[in-house]
Motif scaffolding. Structure first.
Motif, PDB file in Angstrom:
ATOM      1  N   ASN A 167       0.826  -1.210   0.000  1.00  9.86           N
ATOM      2  CA  ASN A 167       0.000   0.000   0.000  1.00  9.86           C
ATOM      3  C   ASN A 167       0.864   1.267   0.000  1.00  9.86           C
ATOM      4  O   ASN A 167       0.838   1.987   0.977  1.00  9.86           O
ATOM      5  N   PRO A 168       1.650   1.535  -1.070  1.00  9.01           N
ATOM      6  CA  PRO A 168       1.765   0.821  -2.338  1.00  9.01           C
ATOM      7  C   PRO A 168       2.983  -0.117  -2.351  1.00  9.01           C
ATOM      8  O   PRO A 168       3.858  -0.031  -1.492  1.00  9.01           O
ATOM      9  N   ILE A 169       3.028  -0.978  -3.381  1.00 11.47           N
ATOM     10  CA  ILE A 169       4.239  -1.753  -3.633  1.00 11.47           C
ATOM     11  C   ILE A 169       5.323  -0.772  -4.064  1.00 11.47           C
ATOM     12  O   ILE A 169       5.049   0.212  -4.759  1.00 11.47           O
ATOM     13  N   HIS A 170       6.562  -1.001  -3.619  1.00  8.06           N
ATOM     14  CA  HIS A 170       7.664  -0.081  -3.969  1.00  8.06           C
ATOM     15  C   HIS A 170       8.899  -0.880  -4.388  1.00  8.06           C
ATOM     16  O   HIS A 170       8.877  -2.127  -4.364  1.00  8.06           O
ATOM     17  N   ILE A 171       9.952  -0.184  -4.762  1.00  6.98           N
ATOM     18  CA  ILE A 171      11.142  -0.872  -5.272  1.00  6.98           C
ATOM     19  C   ILE A 171      11.782  -1.766  -4.217  1.00  6.98           C
ATOM     20  O   ILE A 171      12.392  -2.775  -4.550  1.00  6.98           O
ATOM     21  N   GLY A 172      11.635  -1.446  -2.940  1.00  8.98           N
ATOM     22  CA  GLY A 172      12.169  -2.308  -1.889  1.00  8.98           C
ATOM     23  C   GLY A 172      11.534  -3.688  -1.938  1.00  8.98           C
ATOM     24  O   GLY A 172      12.225  -4.706  -1.836  1.00  8.98           O
ATOM     25  N   HIS A 173      10.206  -3.744  -2.098  1.00  6.90           N
ATOM     26  CA  HIS A 173       9.509  -5.024  -2.225  1.00  6.90           C
ATOM     27  C   HIS A 173      10.042  -5.808  -3.423  1.00  6.90           C
ATOM     28  O   HIS A 173      10.281  -7.017  -3.337  1.00  6.90           O
ATOM     29  N   LEU A 174      10.223  -5.109  -4.544  1.00 11.17           N
ATOM     30  CA  LEU A 174      10.675  -5.785  -5.764  1.00 11.17           C
ATOM     31  C   LEU A 174      12.114  -6.272  -5.636  1.00 11.17           C
ATOM     32  O   LEU A 174      12.449  -7.356  -6.127  1.00 11.17           O
ATOM     33  N   ILE A 175      12.968  -5.494  -4.987  1.00 12.67           N
ATOM     34  CA  ILE A 175      14.365  -5.912  -4.799  1.00 12.67           C
ATOM     35  C   ILE A 175      14.419  -7.192  -3.975  1.00 12.67           C
ATOM     36  O   ILE A 175      15.129  -8.147  -4.321  1.00 12.67           O
ATOM     37  N   ILE A 176      13.650  -7.238  -2.890  1.00 14.41           N
ATOM     38  CA  ILE A 176      13.615  -8.443  -2.040  1.00 14.41           C
ATOM     39  C   ILE A 176      13.048  -9.634  -2.825  1.00 14.41           C
ATOM     40  O   ILE A 176      13.631 -10.723  -2.827  1.00 14.41           O
ATOM     41  N   ALA A 177      11.899  -9.439  -3.481  1.00 19.17           N
ATOM     42  CA  ALA A 177      11.265 -10.538  -4.225  1.00 19.17           C
ATOM     43  C   ALA A 177      12.186 -11.065  -5.322  1.00 19.17           C
ATOM     44  O   ALA A 177      12.356 -12.282  -5.484  1.00 19.17           O
ATOM     45  N   ASN A 178      12.805 -10.153  -6.062  1.00 24.99           N
ATOM     46  CA  ASN A 178      13.693 -10.563  -7.142  1.00 24.99           C
ATOM     47  C   ASN A 178      14.932 -11.271  -6.589  1.00 24.99           C
ATOM     48  O   ASN A 178      15.401 -12.260  -7.163  1.00 24.99           O
ATOM     49  N   LEU A 238      -3.881  -4.702  -5.709  1.00 22.69           N
ATOM     50  CA  LEU A 238      -3.565  -5.837  -6.579  1.00 22.69           C
ATOM     51  C   LEU A 238      -3.115  -5.343  -7.957  1.00 22.69           C
ATOM     52  O   LEU A 238      -2.147  -5.855  -8.528  1.00 22.69           O
ATOM     53  N   GLU A 239      -3.804  -4.352  -8.481  1.00 18.81           N
ATOM     54  CA  GLU A 239      -3.436  -3.790  -9.790  1.00 18.81           C
ATOM     55  C   GLU A 239      -2.019  -3.218  -9.761  1.00 18.81           C
ATOM     56  O   GLU A 239      -1.241  -3.416 -10.699  1.00 18.81           O
ATOM     57  N   MET A 240      -1.662  -2.531  -8.673  1.00 19.94           N
ATOM     58  CA  MET A 240      -0.303  -1.982  -8.577  1.00 19.94           C
ATOM     59  C   MET A 240       0.746  -3.098  -8.521  1.00 19.94           C
ATOM     60  O   MET A 240       1.813  -2.989  -9.132  1.00 19.94           O
ATOM     61  N   VAL A 241       0.434  -4.193  -7.801  1.00 16.81           N
ATOM     62  CA  VAL A 241       1.365  -5.335  -7.752  1.00 16.81           C
ATOM     63  C   VAL A 241       1.487  -5.955  -9.141  1.00 16.81           C
ATOM     64  O   VAL A 241       2.585  -6.296  -9.596  1.00 16.81           O
ATOM     65  N   TYR A 242       0.356  -6.069  -9.842  1.00 19.48           N
ATOM     66  CA  TYR A 242       0.393  -6.582 -11.214  1.00 19.48           C
ATOM     67  C   TYR A 242       1.278  -5.692 -12.099  1.00 19.48           C
ATOM     68  O   TYR A 242       2.148  -6.181 -12.819  1.00 19.48           O
ATOM     69  N   LEU A 243       1.062  -4.384 -12.032  1.00 22.06           N
ATOM     70  CA  LEU A 243       1.852  -3.451 -12.851  1.00 22.06           C
ATOM     71  C   LEU A 243       3.342  -3.537 -12.514  1.00 22.06           C
ATOM     72  O   LEU A 243       4.195  -3.484 -13.405  1.00 22.06           O
ATOM     73  N   GLU A 251       7.816   2.700 -12.316  1.00 27.08           N
ATOM     74  CA  GLU A 251       7.215   3.800 -13.083  1.00 27.08           C
ATOM     75  C   GLU A 251       5.717   3.610 -13.299  1.00 27.08           C
ATOM     76  O   GLU A 251       4.928   4.545 -13.122  1.00 27.08           O
ATOM     77  N   LYS A 252       5.298   2.377 -13.640  1.00 22.17           N
ATOM     78  CA  LYS A 252       3.878   2.129 -13.906  1.00 22.17           C
ATOM     79  C   LYS A 252       3.045   2.276 -12.629  1.00 22.17           C
ATOM     80  O   LYS A 252       1.879   2.655 -12.686  1.00 22.17           O
ATOM     81  N   VAL A 253       3.644   1.957 -11.491  1.00 23.48           N
ATOM     82  CA  VAL A 253       2.940   2.113 -10.213  1.00 23.48           C
ATOM     83  C   VAL A 253       2.765   3.598  -9.906  1.00 23.48           C
ATOM     84  O   VAL A 253       1.682   4.037  -9.512  1.00 23.48           O
ATOM     85  N   TRP A 254       3.821   4.380 -10.108  1.00 18.85           N
ATOM     86  CA  TRP A 254       3.696   5.825  -9.883  1.00 18.85           C
ATOM     87  C   TRP A 254       2.630   6.427 -10.796  1.00 18.85           C
ATOM     88  O   TRP A 254       1.797   7.222 -10.366  1.00 18.85           O
ATOM     89  N   ASP A 255       2.632   6.033 -12.079  1.00 17.75           N
ATOM     90  CA  ASP A 255       1.636   6.561 -13.024  1.00 17.75           C
ATOM     91  C   ASP A 255       0.218   6.239 -12.540  1.00 17.75           C
ATOM     92  O   ASP A 255      -0.683   7.081 -12.615  1.00 17.75           O
ATOM     93  N   TYR A 256       0.020   5.032 -12.027  1.00 14.49           N
ATOM     94  CA  TYR A 256      -1.293   4.600 -11.541  1.00 14.49           C
ATOM     95  C   TYR A 256      -1.715   5.421 -10.319  1.00 14.49           C
ATOM     96  O   TYR A 256      -2.852   5.891 -10.224  1.00 14.49           O
TER      97      TYR A 256
END
Length: 193
Positions: A11-22, A56-61, A179-184
């Motif tokens: 709420n929202p997903i951010h680059i930290g979440h993506l760095i950990i997941a990746n 969910l849409e932001m996580v998808y994006l 970027e797509k999350v920020w746009d949303y």
């Protein structure tokens, strides 16, 4: 297939979440990471959460360019408030061919003994733990537990709360978000007040 479950309100997903997941997808023995969007964490005020479908849409994006990272709305369909042990049982029943593990920060490991049926979780599932700066003292029963794996992921001290507050205060948060999350967020005027 070995699936790592990364729970969060995102709420929202951010680059930290993506760095950990990746990092978990690329540098552990997990084959995929499922980002489980939690509808309502009992420890968070409901009024600070965006609607489930927006998160969910932001996580998808955020994850659509990462083939090993998948968004999941599995908890949307389960009774609320939901507990991790119930979600794990549901997933194992629906997908018996997969082996499910939890992904959590060291700070959550400190309170694992307070989780509903945590012994059942540890009996049936592995836990992959990433480091946090503010983790505190680890409960001694978890230090050398055979089901708990520490992963030397990067330490990310970035929170969704900080991002929401920054947006409200008209700060530039674009480097912290896909970027797509920020746009949303910007298009829907989320977190502005």
């Amino acid at each position: 297939m070995k699936i790592g479950l990364y729970f969060g309100t995102f709420n929202p997903i951010h680059i930290g979440h993506l760095i950990i997941a990746n990092h978990m997808a690329e540098y552990s023995d997990l084959d995929q990471i499922w980002m489980i969007v939690t509808p309502h964490n009992p420890h968070k005020l409901k009024n600070t959460l965006l609607d489930d479908h927006h998160r969910l849409e932001m996580v998808y994006l955020a994850t659509k360019d990462f083939p090993k990272i998948m968004p999941s709305d599995v908890e949307f369909k389960l009774p609320q408030p939901n507990y991790t042990v119930n979600t794990l049982a549901h997933l194992q029943e629906k997908h018996p061919q997969h082996e499910f593990s939890l992904i959590m920060g060291e700070d959550n490991l400190n309170s694992l003994h307070k989780w509903k049926n945590y012994e059942v979780i540890l009996q049936n599932h592995s836990i992959y733990v990433y480091p946090r700066l503010s983790s505190g003292e680890i409960n001694s029963q978890f230090i050398n537990h055979p089901k708990i794996h520490r992963v030397g992921a990067p330490v990310i001290e970035l929170s969704s709360t900080f991002i929401r507050e920054s947006i409200k205060n008209k700060k530039n948060v674009t480097p912290m978000l896909p970027e797509k999350v920020w746009d949303y967020i910007d298009h829907n005027l989320f977190y502005k007040k």
